[in-house]
Design an enzyme around this catalytic site. Structure first.
Site, PDB file in Angstrom:
ATOM      1  N   SER A  15      51.849  45.699  32.629  1.00 19.86           N
ATOM      2  CA  SER A  15      52.181  44.780  31.529  1.00 19.86           C
ATOM      3  C   SER A  15      53.671  44.848  31.238  1.00 19.86           C
ATOM      4  O   SER A  15      54.298  45.904  31.375  1.00 19.86           O
ATOM      5  CB  SER A  15      51.411  45.167  30.272  1.00 19.86           C
ATOM      6  OG  SER A  15      51.916  44.457  29.163  1.00 19.86           O
ATOM      7  N   TYR A  56      47.801  49.730  23.704  1.00 24.09           N
ATOM      8  CA  TYR A  56      47.893  48.943  24.937  1.00 24.09           C
ATOM      9  C   TYR A  56      49.059  49.438  25.803  1.00 24.09           C
ATOM     10  O   TYR A  56      48.898  49.629  27.019  1.00 24.09           O
ATOM     11  CB  TYR A  56      48.070  47.466  24.576  1.00 24.09           C
ATOM     12  CG  TYR A  56      48.021  46.519  25.741  1.00 24.09           C
ATOM     13  CD1 TYR A  56      46.860  46.337  26.480  1.00 24.09           C
ATOM     14  CD2 TYR A  56      49.152  45.784  26.103  1.00 24.09           C
ATOM     15  CE1 TYR A  56      46.819  45.451  27.547  1.00 24.09           C
ATOM     16  CE2 TYR A  56      49.120  44.894  27.166  1.00 24.09           C
ATOM     17  CZ  TYR A  56      47.953  44.734  27.880  1.00 24.09           C
ATOM     18  OH  TYR A  56      47.912  43.856  28.935  1.00 24.09           O
TER      19      TYR A  56
HETATM   20  P1  NDP Z   1      41.301  37.706  30.760  1.00 21.74           P
HETATM   21  O1  NDP Z   1      40.783  38.297  29.496  1.00 21.74           O
HETATM   22  O2  NDP Z   1      41.625  36.260  30.790  1.00 21.74           O
HETATM   23  O3  NDP Z   1      40.319  38.045  31.968  1.00 21.74           O
HETATM   24  C1  NDP Z   1      39.889  39.383  32.077  1.00 21.74           C
HETATM   25  C2  NDP Z   1      39.093  39.555  33.323  1.00 21.74           C
HETATM   26  O4  NDP Z   1      38.749  40.937  33.423  1.00 21.74           O
HETATM   27  C3  NDP Z   1      37.796  38.787  33.323  1.00 21.74           C
HETATM   28  O5  NDP Z   1      37.486  38.433  34.643  1.00 21.74           O
HETATM   29  C4  NDP Z   1      36.801  39.802  32.762  1.00 21.74           C
HETATM   30  O6  NDP Z   1      35.473  39.594  33.214  1.00 21.74           O
HETATM   31  C5  NDP Z   1      37.335  41.072  33.364  1.00 21.74           C
HETATM   32  N1  NDP Z   1      37.014  42.252  32.607  1.00 21.74           N
HETATM   33  C6  NDP Z   1      37.243  42.524  31.313  1.00 21.74           C
HETATM   34  N2  NDP Z   1      36.777  43.735  30.973  1.00 21.74           N
HETATM   35  C7  NDP Z   1      36.232  44.248  32.105  1.00 21.74           C
HETATM   36  C8  NDP Z   1      35.568  45.455  32.415  1.00 21.74           C
HETATM   37  N3  NDP Z   1      35.341  46.378  31.472  1.00 21.74           N
HETATM   38  N4  NDP Z   1      35.132  45.652  33.678  1.00 21.74           N
HETATM   39  C9  NDP Z   1      35.325  44.712  34.639  1.00 21.74           C
HETATM   40  N5  NDP Z   1      35.932  43.538  34.398  1.00 21.74           N
HETATM   41  C10 NDP Z   1      36.384  43.310  33.140  1.00 21.74           C
HETATM   42  O7  NDP Z   1      42.608  38.579  31.110  1.00 21.74           O
HETATM   43  P2  NDP Z   1      43.969  38.227  31.870  1.00 21.74           P
HETATM   44  O8  NDP Z   1      43.695  37.477  33.099  1.00 21.74           O
HETATM   45  O9  NDP Z   1      44.918  37.696  30.882  1.00 21.74           O
HETATM   46  O10 NDP Z   1      44.470  39.710  32.200  1.00 21.74           O
HETATM   47  C11 NDP Z   1      44.310  40.308  33.465  1.00 21.74           C
HETATM   48  C12 NDP Z   1      45.144  41.584  33.490  1.00 21.74           C
HETATM   49  O11 NDP Z   1      46.501  41.255  33.211  1.00 21.74           O
HETATM   50  C13 NDP Z   1      44.726  42.622  32.430  1.00 21.74           C
HETATM   51  O12 NDP Z   1      44.839  43.915  32.973  1.00 21.74           O
HETATM   52  C14 NDP Z   1      45.769  42.410  31.336  1.00 21.74           C
HETATM   53  O13 NDP Z   1      45.934  43.552  30.550  1.00 21.74           O
HETATM   54  C15 NDP Z   1      46.993  42.060  32.155  1.00 21.74           C
HETATM   55  N6  NDP Z   1      48.039  41.356  31.431  1.00 21.74           N
HETATM   56  C16 NDP Z   1      47.803  40.099  30.927  1.00 21.74           C
HETATM   57  C17 NDP Z   1      48.812  39.432  30.263  1.00 21.74           C
HETATM   58  C18 NDP Z   1      48.637  38.074  29.671  1.00 21.74           C
HETATM   59  O14 NDP Z   1      49.538  37.619  28.937  1.00 21.74           O
HETATM   60  N7  NDP Z   1      47.558  37.370  29.944  1.00 21.74           N
HETATM   61  C19 NDP Z   1      50.145  40.045  30.070  1.00 21.74           C
HETATM   62  C20 NDP Z   1      50.275  41.354  30.671  1.00 21.74           C
HETATM   63  C21 NDP Z   1      49.251  41.963  31.335  1.00 21.74           C
HETATM   64  P3  NDP Z   1      34.343  38.771  32.374  1.00 21.74           P
HETATM   65  O15 NDP Z   1      34.593  37.332  32.673  1.00 21.74           O
HETATM   66  O16 NDP Z   1      33.042  39.219  32.890  1.00 21.74           O
HETATM   67  O17 NDP Z   1      34.557  39.099  30.932  1.00 21.74           O
END
Ligand code: NDP
Length: 248
Positions: A145, A159
């Site tokens: 992040s 976080y």
């Molecule tokens: P979303 O919330 O849009 O998507 C999250 C994804 O992770 C979904 O596919 C969800 O599955 C899955 N997920 C959540 N919890 C779990 C779990 N316990 N086990 C397995 N799968 C899980 O997130 P983003 O795409 O925005 O984020 C992706 C990564 O990028 C994360 O690590 C986030 O911290 C990081 N990030 C995002 C930023 C942003 O601005 N968006 C900025 C910086 C970092 P399901 O559909 O089943 O819920």
């Protein structure tokens, strides 16, 4: 159906949290480069199935695995399940993550445990399992992040703690696995328009203003960096910001 011929032809990738957002964009991008892809999800079965269909439409094999990264057995178990379903493992993308922001004094023990379980322990265990199962020349790419580079305001303690731990893991993995030609790198997204952080959400304008680019990024822009790292051989133990200049 289109069949792609890319630099990842014959490779197998596992993208955790690949049903939506950055993970879904990454799964499709890696397939476009030629990889067969497994994605994990927890609640988003329909969304994960849709990603599978998008990968298959590119002429690649895909499988959706329900595996909660907060559960130690499921976090590690996604690796052998991928290898069994798709015939090995070459690329692990540690993408699944949860974002919990809030004042330090208001974060509960349950929240601390949950965030560390998904964002840190799950990544560690998946990487450990991948190192044991992965072919030589493999790739471990972790989504960190921009909050590890610059915390622009209050509320980010938990976080930022969780994501910063992944930098140390990445560098140590690079050292431990380098002799096998396995690389480990970490990508730091800035504000990216996803369900977690909608580009039209209540805090979006402020986040966009903190970037040099003055805008949110798209999930595909992070996926491009992951695709590069999946191919690059002489890049390891390194951090890459895809943040529109959030850290500048
Ligand atoms: P979303 O919330 O849009 O998507 C999250 C994804 O992770 C979904 O596919 C969800 O599955 C899955 N997920 C959540 N919890 C779990 C779990 N316990 N086990 C397995 N799968 C899980 O997130 P983003 O795409 O925005 O984020 C992706 C990564 O990028 C994360 O690590 C986030 O911290 C990081 N990030 C995002 C930023 C942003 O601005 N968006 C900025 C910086 C970092 P399901 O559909 O089943 O819920």
């Amino acid at each position: 159906m289109t069949t792609t011929h890319g630099t990842l032809n014959g490779k197998v990738a596992l993208v955790t949290g690949g049903s939506r957002g950055i993970g879904a964009a990454t799964a499709v991008r890696l397939a476009r480069e030629g990889a067969d892809v497994a994605v994990t999800y927890v609640g988003g079965e329909e969304a994960a199935s849709d990603v599978v269909r998008r990968v298959e439409a590119l002429g690649r094999r895909a499988v959706a695995l329900r595996a909660d990264s907060a559960d130690p057995e499921e976090a590690a178990g996604a690796v052998p399940r991928t290898a069994e379903a798709l015939g090995g493992l070459d690329v692990l993308v540690n993408n699944a993550g949860v974002g919990v922001l809030g004042p330090l004094g208001e974060l509960s023990l349950a929240q601390v445990d949950r965030v560390l379980a998904v964002n840190v322990r799950g990544v560690f265990l998946a990487s450990q399992a991948a190192a044991a199962r992965m072919r030589d020349g493999g790739r471990i790419i972790t989504i960190g992040s921009c909050m590890t580079q610059r915390v622009p305001g209050p509320g980010g303690t938990l976080y930022a703690t969780s994501k910063s731990a992944l930098i140390g893991l990445t560098k140590a993995l690079a050292r431990e696995l380098g002799a096998r030609g396995i690389t480990a790198n970490i990508v730091h997204p800035g504000p990216i328009d996803t369900d977690m952080n909608p580009g039209d959400g209540p805090f979006a304008a402020g986040q966009a203003a903190m970037t040099a680019a003055g805008r949110f990024g798209a999930a595909e822009e992070v996926a491009s960096m992951v695709a590069y790292l999946a191919e690059a051989d002489y890049v390891t133990g390194a951090e890459f910001s895809v943040d529109g200049g959030h850290a500048a």
